[in-house]
Design a protein around this motif. Structure first.
Motif: not given
Length: 203
Positions: A149-154, A161-162, A193-198
């Motif tokens: 999940a996003w924020s669990d890795g590097t 996204l860019l 992941t949703l939290s990382a996007f937010d």
């Protein structure tokens, strides 16, 4: 059900009729639910055979699958696999050689961030090689792999996204968070992941 050691191996030396029927059913289901494409892999070689033999079987079967998909107006997106999963196509260069061998307009590309990071390829490498043929993305974090999940890795979420945006990518970002750490509470992967996007949106 197509990743080693699941039964539906595109490169299998046996059960070829059953394997082909499985992928035809995938196409049929995609058409029924108005999906635009299915996801496939190259399959894998057996330890006691040459890579070339498995490669040739895989290419032959993939052409048949792509023919059926074309008849039903469904695209076929293929991803590279990690070396412990298959030896047939692990890198951009090997995946390009595979697409060239199959030589079918219905066969497109899925970027899997785990496989990509495992061999030190980049998002730009994929678009340089395949351009608009990149139609799907397994958009996951990693250290550098792991399907996290996003924020669990590097990985750098914003930069990834860019990079996709800079190359005109407008397909889905598929959250393939398949890691044992999420088995007990699988919804936590999507929450992270949703939290990382937010958080990124608020920056």
């Amino acid at each position: 059900e197509q990743t080693n050691p699941k039964p539906n191996n595109v490169a299998s030396p046996s059960r070829q009729e059953d394997v082909y029927a499985y992928y035809c059913r995938m196409v049929d289901i995609a058409k029924e639910v108005n999906a635009q494409h299915i996801l496939v892999t190259t399959g894998w070689a057996y330890y006691d055979e040459s890579k070339e033999d498995a490669w040739n079987r895989s290419v032959k079967m993939m052409r048949k699958v792509c023919d059926y998909a074309k008849a039903n107006d469904i695209l076929v997106a293929i991803e590279a696999l990690q070396p412990n999963e298959s030896v047939l196509a692990n890198s951009v260069e090997q995946l390009k050689a595979y697409l060239d061998a199959v030589n079918h307009p219905q066969l497109k590309v899925c970027i899997d961030f785990g496989a990509m990071a495992r061999v030190n390829n980049t998002i730009q490498d994929y678009f340089d090689a395949f351009g608009k043929d990149v139609i799907h993305t397994h958009f996951v974090d990693g250290k550098p792999t792991g399907h996290l999940a996003w924020s669990d890795g590097t990985r750098d979420l914003k930069q990834d996204l860019l990079d996709l945006e800079a190359n005109g990518y407008d397909g889905y970002l598929s959250l393939e968070s398949v890691n044992s750490r999420y088995y007990e509470k699988p919804w936590t992967a999507e929450e992270k992941t949703l939290s990382a996007f937010d958080m990124l949106e608020k920056q």
